[in-house]
Design an enzyme around this catalytic site. Sequence first.
Site, short mmCIF file in Angstrom:
data_model
loop_
_atom_site.label_atom_id
_atom_site.label_comp_id
_atom_site.label_asym_id
_atom_site.label_seq_id
_atom_site.Cartn_x
_atom_site.Cartn_y
_atom_site.Cartn_z
CG HIS B 75 -4.82 0.46 9.15
ND1 HIS B 75 -5.03 1.45 9.88
CD2 HIS B 75 -4.14 0.85 8.52
CE1 HIS B 75 -4.25 2.38 9.61
NE2 HIS B 75 -3.69 2.14 8.41
CG ASP B 104 -28.90 22.12 0.53
OD1 ASP B 104 -28.30 21.24 0.36
OD2 ASP B 104 -29.86 22.25 1.64
CD1 TRP B 139 -5.28 -1.59 0.72
CD2 TRP B 139 -7.04 -0.68 -0.40
NE1 TRP B 139 -4.74 -1.24 -0.55
CE2 TRP B 139 -5.82 -0.52 -0.98
CE3 TRP B 139 -8.15 -0.27 -0.79
CZ2 TRP B 139 -5.92 0.48 -2.02
CZ3 TRP B 139 -8.13 0.64 -1.70
CH2 TRP B 139 -7.13 0.97 -2.55
CB SER B 169 -22.45 5.87 -0.26
OG SER B 169 -21.95 6.92 0.48
CB SER B 170 -18.55 7.41 -2.95
OG SER B 170 -18.51 6.09 -3.38
CG HIS B 253 -3.05 4.97 -9.74
ND1 HIS B 253 -2.09 4.84 -8.93
CD2 HIS B 253 -3.19 6.37 -10.21
CE1 HIS B 253 -1.50 6.05 -9.20
NE2 HIS B 253 -2.29 6.99 -10.00
CD GLU B 255 -10.65 5.48 -3.66
OE1 GLU B 255 -11.56 5.81 -4.17
OE2 GLU B 255 -10.61 5.67 -2.35
CE1 TYR B 257 -2.60 11.39 -8.71
CE2 TYR B 257 -3.35 9.38 -10.21
CZ TYR B 257 -2.54 10.10 -9.44
OH TYR B 257 -1.21 9.80 -9.98
CB SER B 268 -5.58 25.37 -4.01
OG SER B 268 -4.77 24.44 -4.44
CG HIS B 302 1.59 2.36 -11.24
ND1 HIS B 302 1.76 3.57 -11.42
CD2 HIS B 302 0.66 2.12 -10.33
CE1 HIS B 302 0.75 4.39 -10.63
NE2 HIS B 302 0.04 3.48 -9.75
CG HIS B 303 -1.26 -0.33 -8.18
ND1 HIS B 303 -1.07 0.11 -6.80
CD2 HIS B 303 -1.51 0.51 -8.95
CE1 HIS B 303 -1.21 1.20 -6.86
NE2 HIS B 303 -1.68 1.52 -8.13
CB THR B 328 1.87 15.79 -9.05
OG1 THR B 328 1.01 14.81 -9.56
CG2 THR B 328 1.94 15.84 -7.50
CE LYS B 331 -3.25 19.54 -8.64
NZ LYS B 331 -4.48 20.47 -8.87
NE ARG B 450 1.28 -3.84 1.66
CZ ARG B 450 0.56 -3.23 0.76
NH1 ARG B 450 0.83 -3.23 -0.53
NH2 ARG B 450 -0.53 -2.56 1.27
#
Lengths: 275, 568
Positions: B75, B104, B139, B169-170, B253, B255, B257, B268, B302-303, B328, B331, B450
């Site tokens: 998941h 393109d 994950w 790929s990314s 982390h 990731e 963002y 926006s 922080h993780h 943040t 924004k 969890r």
Amino acid sequence: MTQVLGEDIESIAPEVQGSHWPIVLAIALTLVLVGLTTVLVISLAGLALALVALVAWVAQRFQGPSLVDHAPASVLNGASQGAGEAVFEAPLEVFTIQSSRWGLVWFIASEAIFFANLIAAYLYLRVSSQTWPPAGGPHLDLLFPSVNTAILLLSGIPAYYAHRAIKRGDIRGLRIGLVLAALLGAVFLVGQGYEYLTAGFTIRTNVFTAAFFTLTGFHGAHVAAGIGILLTVFLLSLRGRFSAQRNFAVEVASTYWHFVDIVWIVLFTILYLAQ
Amino acid sequence: MTGYGETVPSLRAEADVWTWITTTDHKRIGILYMVSAFVFFLGGIVEALLMRTQLAVARNTLLGPDAYNQIFTMHGTTMIFLFLMPMQAGLANYVLPLMIGARDMAFPRLNAFGYWLFLFAGLFMYSSFLIGAAPNAGWFAYAPLTEVQFSPGLNIDFWALAILLLGISSTAGAINFIVTTIGLRTRGMSFNLMPLFVWATLVTSLIIVFAMPSLTTGVVLLLVDRRLGGTFFTPGDGGDPLLWQHLFWAFGHPEVYILILPAMGVISEVLPVFARKPIFGYSFIAWSSVAIGFLGFTVWAHHMFAVGLPIIVQALFAASSMIVAVPTGVKIFNWIATLWGGQISLKTSMLFAIGFIGQFVIGGITGVFLAVVPFDWQATDSYFVVAHFHYVLFGGALFGLFAGLYYWLPKFTGRLLDERLGILHFFLILIGFNLTFFPMHLLGLMGMPRRIYTYAPGLGWDNLSLVSAVGGFTIALSVSVFIWNFFSSLRHGQAAGDDPWDAWTLEWATTSPPPPHNFSTVPIVRSRRPLWDLKHPENPDWRTAQPARDASVESKEERVDAGPRRGY
Ligand SMILES: [Cu+2]
């Protein structure tokens, strides 16, 4: 209304062309993975297919007439500004090359960041260990790898020369430079293979040897890829694809080769010199 | 007649398989990305429903522990790597070249390659279900649990190998977006005039290029350990399990963002159009993305507050994690100021955009809670964390994506979606989402960890878990309303026309869907709202509202700008 605000671009906007090499290359890489979870033969087949797809991918770019040779110098220079307007003034291929230069920069940047992470991982392990190298760890001999290093660094000179030569239109100098660089690179790889075989330790010995083989192994794979690029460009040069104006592929090969050299200097320093 | 486009046959008229397989058109690749990602999304929903059903009552036996491990791992991996990232890549693929007036992407074939690699990597990972060995270590795949002595099956190999391909790929996609944005902007579009979605995509792509190699490195070392007998993450031989955590979160982390910035970009674009006002504080929104992207690399530990890092290190990471909340907040204030005094039109897209703000703020605030080290010690690995990141990634990223889909689907298909079904979708998902995830805050504070596959009755978790399950099915229902809406719009939808929202960016200046070459004439940009200028020649933005041009903003761009202006 639109005529006031825009200009007709149809004449320089050829139809979008399809290509089946992207999907073939993606299939090939996936086959490599499938092989790693089933039987290794599939991985080898995948690698072979990937090689074919890569060469065909490059070759597709060299089909059709060159627009660069006919483009006025002002257009070529204008396109190199990289922003906005030049795009539509330059022939398609010109701005593709300008984009490709940026693409090369970012591709090498992503590779450099990958190596930086590998090196950071190595340094982290080293700093957080009580003893280094860990128990049973080898002390690497310096003489042979130093000679090998010199050979790899030396190979940067013909690679540089090859690019210089073609910018003067000297196709013979280009070929000589490419072959020499590839040859020296191959000697380096053979030397590294010899070092692996005579090392007296394996990847399983301890975390230092695991890092040693991982770092030098990834670098070796990049040298092999670099040789592949040099030889591909050499083959293209035999078919007369390059000129003083049209030589971006040479730039790719030589830039990549210098990058691989620089990575080796860092690896040699942290793995051998700073044991 | 207001645009740069022309009439073309719709995409469906030429739906032959070989053209799709060999396509290098950014619009088609965008559609392929979005359709594939949506199918993976449905897979992720099914997995979520299995989990919520399993936990709906105490001591349920629907799933055993091993199946449950596989389901929650897949998941998380699916939603992040196979849905959110490729969905955003698809959206940006379609929209970004149009927004900057390009024909393109810079590398059309590389673009196609990135898509196919994503698709096959996803299918490869899902093929592990066929042999009952889906990834099962979560994950973030913590070592040494993922080492071969504790996970001897192929489960982790499937995960690690697929992640390698997805990383390639990314990265390929990100480089393509960067180069396209740098090199293919149309006449006059300086960085300072780019749409904010383009800014967001640019920053996201930069984060991908800088963050993805950390994950790749971790996965490579893990594979060396598993396949070749290395000891990188095994304590004893000098290896260190914490190395995995550092590498993973140095990616993990940023990731966050990578997942949220594109949604912020969508917001926006959507808010000003449906508030009928130019965006408030353009430069602040653009540069706060850059600040977020930069600061996002300084907060990863922080993780890891629970792993025993030195206190001073924890304090530093707590401080940086709180600082990242500042851009943040910038924004959010700018978005609210954009809404303030606007003539707000509550189309479905706008509802999702406003929903985004509300839900995301909750996730942001609980994020600041978790940055406080003692609180984190209490809440870590509890359902509170699950609640927190779902408010960010579901209430945030997913709501933003839906806002974007309702906004741009008419451009892709040429058909308007039904507004009543859209509103139904929005309220169902808003209710379902809060039913599912708000109780998790409480469950977490009550001590529910969890990733447990069942629990004893009488712990006070039963009722809230049941509510959460009901919420999960409500979400599934809302998504089926969306799917129904989409397919019925293809057949019966009202024709969208070029510019159904009376919007201001270039993608609305061409037909819906656009012709293969996007624009028949070169769009010329002289303000941040080129289409406003085109529609209001008597009162164009570039005359009345010149963007602030302080020296700090790219003096070089001035010159680029000056070129196209010749003749005016
Ligand atoms: Cu984080």
